[in-house]
Design a protein around this motif. Structure first.
Motif, PDB file in Angstrom:
ATOM      1  N   PHE A 233       0.865  -1.190   0.000  1.00 30.35           N
ATOM      2  CA  PHE A 233       0.000   0.000   0.000  1.00 30.35           C
ATOM      3  C   PHE A 233       0.896   1.234   0.000  1.00 30.35           C
ATOM      4  CE2 PHE A 233      -2.177  -3.501   2.066  1.00 30.35           C
ATOM      5  CZ  PHE A 233      -3.372  -3.548   1.360  1.00 30.35           C
ATOM      6  N   ARG A 234       0.773   2.019  -1.065  1.00 28.71           N
ATOM      7  CA  ARG A 234       1.617   3.209  -1.204  1.00 28.71           C
ATOM      8  C   ARG A 234       0.745   4.465  -1.043  1.00 28.71           C
ATOM      9  NH1 ARG A 234       5.264   4.880  -6.539  1.00 28.71           N
ATOM     10  NH2 ARG A 234       6.148   6.782  -5.606  1.00 28.71           N
ATOM     11  N   GLY A 235       1.279   5.442  -0.328  1.00 27.98           N
ATOM     12  CA  GLY A 235       0.558   6.705  -0.124  1.00 27.98           C
ATOM     13  C   GLY A 235       1.223   7.438   1.031  1.00 27.98           C
ATOM     14  N   SER A 236       0.670   8.585   1.427  1.00 28.01           N
ATOM     15  CA  SER A 236       1.170   9.222   2.652  1.00 28.01           C
ATOM     16  C   SER A 236       0.748   8.343   3.826  1.00 28.01           C
ATOM     17  CB  SER A 236       0.568  10.611   2.820  1.00 28.01           C
ATOM     18  OG  SER A 236       0.975  11.429   1.752  1.00 28.01           O
ATOM     19  N   ILE A 237       1.632   8.197   4.789  1.00 30.46           N
ATOM     20  CA  ILE A 237       1.349   7.325   5.943  1.00 30.46           C
ATOM     21  C   ILE A 237       1.649   8.088   7.227  1.00 30.46           C
ATOM     22  CG2 ILE A 237       1.985   5.186   7.148  1.00 30.46           C
ATOM     23  CD1 ILE A 237       2.742   3.961   4.457  1.00 30.46           C
TER      24      ILE A 237
ATOM     25  N   ASP B 121       5.702  11.086   3.584  1.00 30.84           N
ATOM     26  CA  ASP B 121       4.916  11.785   2.562  1.00 30.84           C
ATOM     27  C   ASP B 121       4.596  10.817   1.413  1.00 30.84           C
ATOM     28  OD1 ASP B 121       3.741  14.068   1.482  1.00 30.84           O
ATOM     29  OD2 ASP B 121       5.471  14.344   0.160  1.00 30.84           O
ATOM     30  N   ASP B 122       5.612  10.046   1.012  1.00 32.92           N
ATOM     31  CA  ASP B 122       5.401   8.978   0.030  1.00 32.92           C
ATOM     32  C   ASP B 122       5.861   7.690   0.716  1.00 32.92           C
ATOM     33  OD1 ASP B 122       5.031   7.425  -2.197  1.00 32.92           O
ATOM     34  OD2 ASP B 122       6.817   8.170  -3.255  1.00 32.92           O
TER      35      ASP B 122
ATOM     36  N   ASN C 108       0.676  -6.624  -6.853  1.00 29.78           N
ATOM     37  CA  ASN C 108      -0.126  -6.380  -5.639  1.00 29.78           C
ATOM     38  C   ASN C 108       0.146  -5.029  -4.978  1.00 29.78           C
ATOM     39  OD1 ASN C 108      -1.046  -9.055  -5.943  1.00 29.78           O
ATOM     40  ND2 ASN C 108       0.749  -9.773  -4.806  1.00 29.78           N
ATOM     41  N   LEU C 109       0.344  -4.027  -5.794  1.00 28.82           N
ATOM     42  CA  LEU C 109       0.565  -2.672  -5.250  1.00 28.82           C
ATOM     43  C   LEU C 109      -0.682  -1.821  -5.462  1.00 28.82           C
ATOM     44  CD1 LEU C 109       2.541  -0.417  -4.180  1.00 28.82           C
ATOM     45  CD2 LEU C 109       2.968   0.106  -6.588  1.00 28.82           C
ATOM     46  N   ILE C 110      -1.147  -1.205  -4.360  1.00 31.56           N
ATOM     47  CA  ILE C 110      -2.232  -0.214  -4.478  1.00 31.56           C
ATOM     48  C   ILE C 110      -1.639   1.142  -4.140  1.00 31.56           C
ATOM     49  CG2 ILE C 110      -4.488   0.509  -3.602  1.00 31.56           C
ATOM     50  CD1 ILE C 110      -5.078  -2.381  -2.959  1.00 31.56           C
ATOM     51  N   HIS C 111      -1.840   2.091  -5.042  1.00 29.14           N
ATOM     52  CA  HIS C 111      -1.272   3.431  -4.834  1.00 29.14           C
ATOM     53  C   HIS C 111      -2.419   4.405  -4.545  1.00 29.14           C
ATOM     54  CE1 HIS C 111       1.726   6.714  -6.350  1.00 29.14           C
ATOM     55  NE2 HIS C 111       1.288   6.922  -5.135  1.00 29.14           N
ATOM     56  N   PHE C 112      -2.445   4.943  -3.330  1.00 31.98           N
ATOM     57  CA  PHE C 112      -3.480   5.917  -2.952  1.00 31.98           C
ATOM     58  C   PHE C 112      -2.936   7.327  -3.220  1.00 31.98           C
ATOM     59  CE2 PHE C 112      -4.023   2.359   0.133  1.00 31.98           C
ATOM     60  CZ  PHE C 112      -5.271   1.921  -0.283  1.00 31.98           C
ATOM     61  N   GLN C 113      -3.611   8.072  -4.083  1.00 28.38           N
ATOM     62  CA  GLN C 113      -3.169   9.438  -4.411  1.00 28.38           C
ATOM     63  C   GLN C 113      -3.939  10.433  -3.548  1.00 28.38           C
ATOM     64  OE1 GLN C 113      -0.913   9.957  -6.871  1.00 28.38           O
ATOM     65  NE2 GLN C 113      -1.060   8.186  -8.234  1.00 28.38           N
ATOM     66  N   ASP C 114      -3.247  11.421  -3.012  1.00 32.65           N
ATOM     67  CA  ASP C 114      -3.870  12.453  -2.162  1.00 32.65           C
ATOM     68  C   ASP C 114      -4.650  11.840  -1.008  1.00 32.65           C
ATOM     69  OD1 ASP C 114      -2.903  14.545  -3.745  1.00 32.65           O
ATOM     70  OD2 ASP C 114      -4.587  14.284  -5.146  1.00 32.65           O
ATOM     71  N   ARG C 115      -4.122  10.777  -0.499  1.00 32.79           N
ATOM     72  CA  ARG C 115      -4.770  10.082   0.610  1.00 32.79           C
ATOM     73  C   ARG C 115      -3.753   9.905   1.742  1.00 32.79           C
ATOM     74  NH1 ARG C 115      -8.259  10.958  -2.567  1.00 32.79           N
ATOM     75  NH2 ARG C 115      -9.919   9.592  -3.312  1.00 32.79           N
ATOM     76  N   LEU C 116      -4.268   9.812   2.956  1.00 35.47           N
ATOM     77  CA  LEU C 116      -3.419   9.570   4.117  1.00 35.47           C
ATOM     78  C   LEU C 116      -3.823   8.233   4.737  1.00 35.47           C
ATOM     79  CD1 LEU C 116      -1.288  10.682   6.111  1.00 35.47           C
ATOM     80  CD2 LEU C 116      -3.130  11.905   7.284  1.00 35.47           C
TER      81      LEU C 116
ATOM     82  N   LEU D 291      -7.797  13.566   1.679  1.00 30.95           N
ATOM     83  CA  LEU D 291      -7.369  14.888   2.160  1.00 30.95           C
ATOM     84  C   LEU D 291      -8.084  16.030   1.448  1.00 30.95           C
ATOM     85  CD1 LEU D 291      -3.581  14.068   2.504  1.00 30.95           C
ATOM     86  CD2 LEU D 291      -5.234  14.367   4.364  1.00 30.95           C
ATOM     87  N   ASN D 292      -8.888  15.689   0.437  1.00 29.48           N
ATOM     88  CA  ASN D 292      -9.649  16.716  -0.292  1.00 29.48           C
ATOM     89  C   ASN D 292     -11.150  16.425  -0.237  1.00 29.48           C
ATOM     90  OD1 ASN D 292      -7.261  18.098  -1.352  1.00 29.48           O
ATOM     91  ND2 ASN D 292      -6.942  16.159  -2.412  1.00 29.48           N
ATOM     92  N   ALA D 293     -11.598  15.777   0.839  1.00 30.78           N
ATOM     93  CA  ALA D 293     -12.990  15.314   0.887  1.00 30.78           C
ATOM     94  C   ALA D 293     -13.982  16.480   0.859  1.00 30.78           C
ATOM     95  CB  ALA D 293     -13.222  14.455   2.121  1.00 30.78           C
TER      96      ALA D 293
END
Ligand code: GUN
Ligand code: ZN
Length: 437
Positions: A7-11, A27-28, A58-66, A392-394
Motif C-alpha cells: 500500500f503506497r501513499g502518505s502514511i 509523505d510517500d 499487488n501494489l495499491i497506490h493511494f493518491q492524495d490520501r493519508l 485529504l480533499n474530501a
C-alpha cells in the motif's frame, strides 16, 4: 511462501517509547502487509523500501490520501444507536426518558441483530475499526453483537450490562443470573478469534453490592494467563452531579464514587472507567495507584451538559487515558468529531490538546487502555493491519486548509477540527478492504 500486499501513499502513525510519543510520517510511504496473516510486515518511505521489496505485483497506490491506523473507540453503547440525538435532558432524565426504553427492545434477538449490523456499518464508514461497547442486559444482545463482529473479522470488546436495581423491571437482572449469564458469554466469546469480553456493571447506582461482588469474582476467574488475555471491565463514574449525590446515598460506607468500585474489587489495569469528570483529589490518586484506565467522552459530556473533564490532571497523575464517542449520549460516531470535542473541552480549561496527542488518544493510546497495544493502534511490524484511507480533499474547506498546511501536524489539526465520515475513503481490516466510499 505467503504473498504480500503493498500500500503506497502518505502514511501517518505514532509510536510510544519510554512514555514519549513519536509521530511518524512518510509523505510517500509504503506499507507491506502479509496477505495470509493480515499483519504488518514493513512500513517506511517508498524510496527506502523499494530496495527491499519487489512491488511490481499487488501494489495499491493511494493518491492524495493519508493512510492511518483505524480508530479505537473505548466507550460506546451499541443499543443506543437510535438514542443518539435525543432532546433536552441531563444524564438521569435521559436514561429514564429515552435510553432504558430503547434498551428493552434488545430482548428481541432479531432487533438486536439488525441494530448490531447497522451500528457496525456506521462505525466502519467512520473509520472506527475497534470498539469496547456496552450491550443491553439481555444475553441475546451480546450474541448479536459478537456474531456480527465475527462475520466481519473485527477486533471488538463487548459485554452484557449488569443491572439489578433502580431501573425498569424489564431491564433488571439479579446478581446470580447476571453472574451466570456473563460467565456463559465469556466462555462462549472471550478470546474467540479477535473478540474479547468486558464484564459490564452499568454504573454503581444500578448494581447492588452483591452484583458488584459478582463482577469482581468474574474478573478474578478470568485473569491474564498462559499468554491469553483476561477479561476487561467497563463502567461509568463521576459523570454528573446528581449521579454522584445518588451514589453517596446508596453507598454511604464508601469514601467516594471510585471508592465504591475499589471497595468491591473492581479496579485495576483491566478496568476502564467512562467519563471521570468530577473526580476528587483522592480519586485521582487512587485511580492512578490502582492502574485503572479512563475513557473520556467529550461529545457526550457537552451534549448532556455533564461537565468538563481535566485531561491534564489525569495525565499528570500518570493515568492511561483515551477519548471515546459514548454514542448515544455522544452525538457523533466520528472520532474526528470526538477529537474536536476534546480540543474544545481542553480549551475551556485553558489547555491545548495538540493533534499528535489527540490522534494518539483515539488510536494507540486507546488500544493501550484496552490492553491491546500489542496488536492494534499503530503500524509496528507484526501488528494487525486495520487501517483507514483518509481523503485529504474530501471537502472544499479541508482541501483548501490542507494546501496551506506547513507540516503533518497542521494537516492532522484540520482533519480533527473539520472532519467527519466524509473523509473516510476506504477501510481495511487485517489487510483486506471492507469499505469503499
Ligand atoms: N451512566 C449509566 N448509564 C449510562 C449510559 O448509558 N450513558 C452514559 N453516558 N452514562 C451512563
Ligand atoms: Zn456510556
Amino acid at each position: 511462501m505467503s504473498q504480500n500486499n503493498f500500500f503506497r501513499g502518505s502514511i501517518y502513525h505514532c509510536v510510544e517509547k519510554n512514555g514519549n510519543l513519536n509521530p511518524i510520517y512518510f509523505d510517500d510511504g509504503l506499507m507491506v502487509v502479509d496477505n495470509e496473516t493480515g499483519r504488518i510486515v514493513d512500513v517506511g518511505s517508498f524510496s527506502d523500501l523499494t530496495s527491499t521489496w519487489d512491488t511490481s505485483n499487488n501494489l495499491i497506490h493511494f493518491q492524495d490520501r493519508l493512510i492511518m491506523p483505524g480508530f479505537v473507540d473505548t466507550h460506546v453503547h451499541y443499543p443506543q444507536y437510535k438514542v443518539i440525538a435525543s432532546y433536552g435532558t441531563n444524564l438521569l432524565e435521559w436514561l429514564n426518558k429515552y435510553t432504558y426504553l430503547e434498551e428493552q427492545r434488545f430482548s428481541d434477538e432479531d432487533y438486536a441483530n439488525q441494530i448490531a449490523n447497522l451500528f457496525l456499518d456506521e462505525l466502519i464508514k467512520n473509520g472506527t475499526t475497534t470498539v469496547m461497547t456496552f450491550c443491553a442486559s439481555f444475553k441475546q444482545s451480546v450474541d448479536a453483537f459478537f456474531s456480527a463482529s465475527e462475520k466481519r473479522n473485527l477486533r471488538m470488546v463487548a459485554g452484557k450490562v449488569m443491572m439489578d436495581r433502580n431501573a425498569p423491571e424489564g431491564l433488571c437482572d439479579n446478581s446470580d443470573d447476571s453472574y451466570l449469564d456473563s460467565k456463559e458469554l465469556i466462555e462462549k466469546w472471550h478470546n474467540k478469534g479477535r473478540l474479547s469480553y468486558a464484564v459490564t456493571p452499568r454504573f454503581a447506582p444500578t448494581s447492588s453490592k452483591s452484583q458488584l461482588e459478582q463482577a469482581s469474582k468474574l474478573l478474578k476467574e478470568y485473569p491474564d494467563s498462559d499468554g491469553k488475555k483476561g477479561v476487561l471491565l467497563q463502567t461509568h463514574m463521576n459523570e454528573n452531579g446528581e449521579e454522584i449525590e445518588w451514589v453517596k446515598k446508596l453507598f454511604p460506607e464508601s469514601k467516594n464514587y471510585f471508592g465504591v468500585y475499589d471497595d468491591h474489587g473492581i479496579t485495576g489495569n483491566n478496568c476502564v472507567f467512562g467519563h471521570c469528570i468530577h473526580n476528587t483529589a483522592e480519586e485521582y490518586q487512587r485511580i492512578a495507584e490502582t492502574g485503572s484506565k479512563v475513557a473520556l467522552c467529550p461529545t457526550s459530556n457537552l451534549f448532556l451538559g455533564s461537565g468538563l473533564f481535566e485531561l491534564e490532571k489525569l495525565e499528570s497523575h500518570g493515568i492511561d487515558v483515551s477519548i471515546a464517542s459514548d454514542v448515544g449520549g455522544g452525538d457523533s460516531f466520528s472520532m474526528f468529531q470526538v477529537m474536536n470535542g476534546a480540543y474544545k473541552v481542553c480549551r475551556m480549561n485553558d489547555f491545548n490538546l495538540d493533534p499528535v496527542k489527540a490522534f494518539y488518544l483515539t488510536t494507540l493510546g486507546a488500544a493501550k487502555v484496552l490492553n491491546m497495544d500489542d496488536c492494534i493502534g499503530n503500524f509496528e511490524v507484526e501488528k494487525e493491519a486495520d487501517f483507514i484511507v483518509v481523503d485529504l480533499n474530501a471537502t472544499e474547506i479541508i482541501s483548501q486548509k490542507n494546501r496551506i498546511s506547513s507540516n503533518i501536524t497542521d494537516t492532522l489539526f484540520n482533519l480533527m477540527t473539520l472532519g467527519d465520515d466524509r473523509l473516510i475513503d476506504e477501510v481495511y481490516i487485517m489487510g483486506q478492504r471492507t469499505f469503499k466510499k
